[in-house]
Motif scaffolding. Sequence first.
Motif, mmCIF file in Angstrom:
data_model
loop_
_atom_site.group_PDB
_atom_site.id
_atom_site.type_symbol
_atom_site.label_atom_id
_atom_site.label_comp_id
_atom_site.label_asym_id
_atom_site.label_seq_id
_atom_site.Cartn_x
_atom_site.Cartn_y
_atom_site.Cartn_z
ATOM 1 N N SER A 127 0.763 14.131 -6.936
ATOM 2 C CA SER A 127 0.743 13.523 -5.583
ATOM 3 C C SER A 127 2.109 13.618 -4.924
ATOM 4 N N VAL A 128 3.172 13.363 -5.712
ATOM 5 C CA VAL A 128 4.538 13.408 -5.159
ATOM 6 C C VAL A 128 4.864 14.827 -4.701
ATOM 7 N N THR A 129 4.430 15.804 -5.534
ATOM 8 C CA THR A 129 4.753 17.199 -5.218
ATOM 9 C C THR A 129 4.139 17.621 -3.883
ATOM 10 N N LYS A 130 2.903 17.144 -3.609
ATOM 11 C CA LYS A 130 2.263 17.598 -2.367
ATOM 12 C C LYS A 130 2.190 16.482 -1.314
ATOM 13 N N ALA A 131 3.042 15.427 -1.512
ATOM 14 C CA ALA A 131 2.970 14.252 -0.616
ATOM 15 C C ALA A 131 3.106 14.670 0.851
ATOM 16 N N GLY A 132 4.100 15.556 1.082
ATOM 17 C CA GLY A 132 4.355 15.955 2.473
ATOM 18 C C GLY A 132 3.146 16.646 3.072
ATOM 19 N N LEU A 133 2.425 17.387 2.237
ATOM 20 C CA LEU A 133 1.284 18.157 2.755
ATOM 21 C C LEU A 133 0.062 17.260 2.924
ATOM 22 N N ALA A 134 -0.005 16.252 2.034
ATOM 23 C CA ALA A 134 -1.239 15.443 2.023
ATOM 24 C C ALA A 134 -1.068 14.174 2.854
ATOM 25 N N LYS A 135 -0.099 14.209 3.780
ATOM 26 C CA LYS A 135 0.124 13.035 4.655
ATOM 27 C C LYS A 135 0.298 11.752 3.840
ATOM 28 N N LEU A 136 0.970 11.880 2.671
ATOM 29 C CA LEU A 136 1.181 10.705 1.809
ATOM 30 C C LEU A 136 2.561 10.104 2.004
ATOM 31 N N LEU A 137 3.304 10.660 2.983
ATOM 32 C CA LEU A 137 4.651 10.106 3.181
ATOM 33 C C LEU A 137 4.556 8.884 4.094
ATOM 34 N N GLY A 138 5.655 8.162 4.154
ATOM 35 C CA GLY A 138 5.720 7.061 5.124
ATOM 36 C C GLY A 138 5.182 5.744 4.587
ATOM 37 N N LEU A 139 5.030 4.800 5.480
ATOM 38 C CA LEU A 139 4.725 3.431 5.096
ATOM 39 C C LEU A 139 3.230 3.169 4.981
ATOM 40 N N ALA A 140 2.908 2.226 4.087
ATOM 41 C CA ALA A 140 1.499 1.835 3.942
ATOM 42 C C ALA A 140 1.181 0.684 4.890
ATOM 43 N N GLY A 141 2.245 0.160 5.545
ATOM 44 C CA GLY A 141 1.982 -0.924 6.501
ATOM 45 C C GLY A 141 1.797 -2.270 5.821
ATOM 46 N N GLU A 142 2.180 -2.366 4.516
ATOM 47 C CA GLU A 142 2.106 -3.671 3.826
ATOM 48 C C GLU A 142 3.487 -4.001 3.254
ATOM 49 N N ILE A 143 3.654 -5.299 2.962
ATOM 50 C CA ILE A 143 4.922 -5.777 2.369
ATOM 51 C C ILE A 143 4.616 -6.266 0.951
ATOM 52 N N ASN A 144 5.448 -5.895 -0.020
ATOM 53 C CA ASN A 144 5.151 -6.373 -1.390
ATOM 54 C C ASN A 144 5.898 -7.677 -1.681
ATOM 55 N N VAL A 145 5.688 -8.193 -2.865
ATOM 56 C CA VAL A 145 6.259 -9.500 -3.210
ATOM 57 C C VAL A 145 7.792 -9.450 -3.172
ATOM 58 N N GLN A 146 8.326 -8.255 -3.220
ATOM 59 C CA GLN A 146 9.787 -8.100 -3.184
ATOM 60 C C GLN A 146 10.299 -8.201 -1.746
ATOM 61 N N GLY A 147 9.357 -8.267 -0.808
ATOM 62 C CA GLY A 147 9.752 -8.259 0.606
ATOM 63 C C GLY A 147 10.058 -6.872 1.101
ATOM 64 N N GLU A 148 9.619 -5.859 0.355
ATOM 65 C CA GLU A 148 9.883 -4.462 0.738
ATOM 66 C C GLU A 148 8.666 -3.865 1.444
ATOM 67 N N ASP A 149 8.936 -2.979 2.399
ATOM 68 C CA ASP A 149 7.830 -2.224 3.004
ATOM 69 C C ASP A 149 7.223 -1.335 1.934
ATOM 70 N N GLN A 150 5.929 -1.462 1.667
ATOM 71 C CA GLN A 150 5.310 -0.594 0.667
ATOM 72 C C GLN A 150 5.076 0.783 1.275
ATOM 73 N N LYS A 151 5.449 1.814 0.506
ATOM 74 C CA LYS A 151 5.192 3.175 0.951
ATOM 75 C C LYS A 151 3.774 3.539 0.496
ATOM 76 N N LYS A 152 3.173 4.510 1.183
ATOM 77 C CA LYS A 152 1.816 4.914 0.780
ATOM 78 C C LYS A 152 1.810 5.285 -0.702
ATOM 79 N N LEU A 153 2.840 5.993 -1.162
ATOM 80 C CA LEU A 153 2.879 6.427 -2.568
ATOM 81 C C LEU A 153 3.104 5.260 -3.524
ATOM 82 N N ASP A 154 3.770 4.203 -3.047
ATOM 83 C CA ASP A 154 3.915 2.994 -3.877
ATOM 84 C C ASP A 154 2.528 2.441 -4.204
ATOM 85 N N VAL A 155 1.721 2.332 -3.135
ATOM 86 C CA VAL A 155 0.392 1.712 -3.269
ATOM 87 C C VAL A 155 -0.520 2.620 -4.086
#
Length: 336
Positions: A48-76
């Motif tokens: 997934s990481v290798t083709k993230a840019g191609l598969a529109k997997l970059l950027g934010l997931a629009g959620e915040i995790n318990v750490q108070g960090e913006d979750q990235k799509k790949l995080d989720v």
Amino acid sequence: HAADAQMTDLMTITRFVLNEQSKHKQSRGDFTILLNHIVLGCKFVCSSVTKAGLAKLLGLAGEINVQGEDQKKLDVLSNEVFVKALISSGRTCILVSEENEDPIFVEPSQRGKYIVVFDPLDGSSNIDCGVSIGTIFGIYLVKDLNNPTVDDILQSGNNLLAAGYCMYGSSCTFVLSTGNGVNGFTLDPSLGEFILTNPNIKIPKKGKIYSVNEGNAKYWDEPTAKYVESCKYPQDGSPPKSLRYIGSMVADVHRTLLYGGIFMYPADKKSLSGKLRILYEVFPMSYLMEQAGGQAFTGKQRALDLVPKKVHDRSPIFLGSYDDVEQIKALYAASA
Ligand code: AHG
Ligand code: MN
Ligand code: MN
Ligand code: MN
């Protein structure tokens, strides 16, 4: 013909771990099955990481995790993959993830005796610019399989059964210790197998590299400031150290393990406990460093002796070459 022999005698991670586990009489393959599911998760994240840019997997997931960090799509995405892979292994009873506020208690019909703590995607800030990222994990045994509780998790790092990481960089590298030293495996994409490439990794006793976010220098305490100063302006006539800081713990620790030196995420006035989380960043990397002949220190004590009070507790960390960590320990002892 040695090379040919090596070529045909494929030491996959599964075969390697089966060999190791067979030394334990009571082993019934459970650990190997668990590990295979962790490896499956890593292979998925690698692809997934290798083709993230191609598969529109970059950027934010629009959620915040318990750490108070913006979750990235790949995080989720990577978190979901690991949670499902670990539960489907039938060998886990509690899962702790950076991306889940509460521990996951596996329902009894799918329960096994292992607890897995993990950071599904470490170095998220580096995803969108293609810099190496990774997955970090640690494995414990539950005390009472019929009654897994949060106390099974809030224990010192000395109870770790195994720990490791996978780094998604120019190659996909899996580094693992089950208590008998550290071994490195590289993914052969044509086989979909991790092959033993770095047997019995030992960290150099002393290094020439220090790794810290100098942008926090304004907030450091005196021992940290003095130590970094001694890296830049050595008093003993030795040449200054090089600074290497990638900002992905997995990549900075992997370089430290292979080349030597010290990796630090000190406490600072902004974050008194530092930034890195004890269970799924500090403990696994400290365990690996000790298994490779290095050491890990919190500024107050040996890192693995910590006992977290809460699941996402943080700690300052100084880890790497034995002699380098000795220097920072001396500075903290002198200021105590
Ligand atoms: P994560 O992406 O899992 O939240 O972890 C990020 C951590 C670690 O990978 C790295 O060492 C550290 O954050 C970098 O922090 P700074 O950007 O503050 O230096
Ligand atoms: Mn994070
Ligand atoms: Mn992390
Ligand atoms: Mn993470």
